[in-house]
Design a protein around this motif. Sequence first.
Motif, mmCIF file in Angstrom:
data_model
loop_
_atom_site.group_PDB
_atom_site.id
_atom_site.type_symbol
_atom_site.label_atom_id
_atom_site.label_comp_id
_atom_site.label_asym_id
_atom_site.label_seq_id
_atom_site.Cartn_x
_atom_site.Cartn_y
_atom_site.Cartn_z
ATOM 1 N N ALA A 108 22.946 26.583 -49.365
ATOM 2 C CA ALA A 108 22.368 27.107 -50.600
ATOM 3 C C ALA A 108 22.938 26.378 -51.814
ATOM 4 O O ALA A 108 22.188 26.005 -52.732
ATOM 5 C CB ALA A 108 22.624 28.609 -50.697
ATOM 6 N N ALA A 109 24.251 26.169 -51.827
ATOM 7 C CA ALA A 109 24.874 25.469 -52.949
ATOM 8 C C ALA A 109 24.373 24.035 -53.046
ATOM 9 O O ALA A 109 24.077 23.526 -54.139
ATOM 10 C CB ALA A 109 26.398 25.492 -52.804
ATOM 11 N N ALA A 110 24.255 23.371 -51.883
ATOM 12 C CA ALA A 110 23.786 21.977 -51.873
ATOM 13 C C ALA A 110 22.333 21.880 -52.317
ATOM 14 O O ALA A 110 21.962 20.970 -53.069
ATOM 15 C CB ALA A 110 23.950 21.387 -50.476
ATOM 16 N N ILE A 111 21.500 22.810 -51.872
ATOM 17 C CA ILE A 111 20.078 22.786 -52.236
ATOM 18 C C ILE A 111 19.907 23.011 -53.738
ATOM 19 O O ILE A 111 19.080 22.358 -54.379
ATOM 20 C CB ILE A 111 19.310 23.837 -51.409
ATOM 21 C CG1 ILE A 111 19.262 23.412 -49.942
ATOM 22 C CG2 ILE A 111 17.892 24.028 -51.947
ATOM 23 C CD1 ILE A 111 18.794 24.504 -49.001
ATOM 24 N N SER A 112 20.700 23.909 -54.297
ATOM 25 C CA SER A 112 20.651 24.119 -55.752
ATOM 26 C C SER A 112 21.012 22.835 -56.492
ATOM 27 O O SER A 112 20.371 22.478 -57.485
ATOM 28 C CB SER A 112 21.610 25.250 -56.154
ATOM 29 O OG SER A 112 21.198 26.477 -55.604
ATOM 30 N N GLY A 113 22.027 22.134 -55.975
ATOM 31 C CA GLY A 113 22.413 20.864 -56.582
ATOM 32 C C GLY A 113 21.340 19.807 -56.462
ATOM 33 O O GLY A 113 21.088 19.033 -57.395
ATOM 34 N N MET A 114 20.672 19.763 -55.299
ATOM 35 C CA MET A 114 19.558 18.823 -55.112
ATOM 36 C C MET A 114 18.453 19.100 -56.132
ATOM 37 O O MET A 114 17.866 18.176 -56.702
ATOM 38 C CB MET A 114 18.981 18.961 -53.703
ATOM 39 C CG MET A 114 19.892 18.545 -52.573
ATOM 40 S SD MET A 114 19.098 18.943 -50.969
ATOM 41 C CE MET A 114 20.485 18.787 -49.857
ATOM 42 N N GLY A 115 18.183 20.396 -56.331
ATOM 43 C CA GLY A 115 17.146 20.762 -57.285
ATOM 44 C C GLY A 115 17.471 20.292 -58.685
ATOM 45 O O GLY A 115 16.621 19.711 -59.374
#
Length: 342
Positions: free
Chosen positions: A146-153
Motif C-alpha cells: 500500500a505504501a509503495a503503490i501510494s508512492g507510485m501514484g
Amino acid sequence: MKVKAEDIVRRHRSNPDGFRLTLLCGPNVTRCQALVDELIAPISKSSERVDLTISDLSDNPSRLNDEATSTSLFGDKRHIVLRLNSGEAVRATAAIETLLQSDTSGDPVFVIAPGMGDKTALAKLITDAPDGLIAPCYETSPEQAAAAISGMGKAEGLQLDRNLVQDIAALTSNDLTLARMEVEKIALYLDASPEKPQEAGGDILALLGAENEEEDITFLINAALSGDTGPLSLEIAASKSQGLSEVGLIRVMLRHLTKLAELRSKVDRGSNIETTVKHPSVFFKDRNNYRRQLQIWSSQNLARLIERILDLEIKMKSSGQPDHVLLEEELLLISRKAAKSR
C-alpha cells in the motif's frame, strides 16, 4: 555493500560507475527481475546487452570477467545480465569471485539470483567487495504494498484514494511489478503527470477492466497447469484480441508457481493435499486449482518449470519472435505435460 531492495536503485544511480557487480536475490522472483529491469533501464538504449546463464560459466569461470572487460564489435558500451535459477548461485561463485578480484575495470554486471539467501558465502563476498552491491527481495506485505503503490501514484501525478490503493494491492497480490503496471495504466487513462495531477477513485479499476484482465490471466495459467488443453486453446484465441500483457502473465505465473512449489514441499514432508490447500495463505477461491495441480506436479518438475518460465522471458527479449507466439507455445506445452500426468 548490502542494501534493502527498496534502496538499491537509488544507491546504484547515485554512483553507477562505482559498482562492478549488482545482485538481486531472495524469494521474491518477480521483484528480483523488476529491480534489475529498473536498474538497466537508463543504459539499455545506449549499451549492448549480453545475457549469460550458468551453462556459460560452468566450464569457464573466467567467462563472466572476460565478457565484462571485452570490447563489443563496434566499440560500444555493454552491460551483462546473468540469470541464476534456484540452486545455481553456488556454481557461479568462482566466476563472480574472479570478476570482483579483477584489476581491469569493465562493463557493469547485473545478476538475478532468486532463491539465493543473503547470508551465504557468496552474499558475504559481494557485501564485502567495495564495488559489489547486493539486495535481498522478500515477499511484500499488504502494508508495504500500500505504501509503495501510494508512492507510485505520486510519481505519476495521481492522488490515489485509500480504497483504490488497497484494491490495487489485492488485485495484484502485493506484487509491486504488477501494481506499477496498474498505476501507469490509470495515469495514462487520466492523462496525469506530476505537473498536472489527477484524482483517482475506486471505480477506475472496473472502468479499465483490470479485474477482467486479471481473471483472464489467472484462467490461462490454471488451464495450462491443470492440463485443460481444450479450454486453454479457446482462451488463448480470445486473448489475442484483448491485448493481454505477455510479461505480466509470466510474472503472475511465476508467483503462482512459487506458491505451488511451497505447498508441494509441505506435501512432500507428509502433509496431505486437502489439509495443505486449506491453509489460510491459500485464497479459498484458488483451493480447487491448487488441489488439482498438487496432484499433477512434483517438486522436481515444478523446479524445472520455474526455470523454463524464467528462460521464456529471456527468449522474449532476444529471439526476435513475437512474444505472443512464444507464450502460446509454452502454455500449450505445459498443458499437454499436465494432461499426461493427471
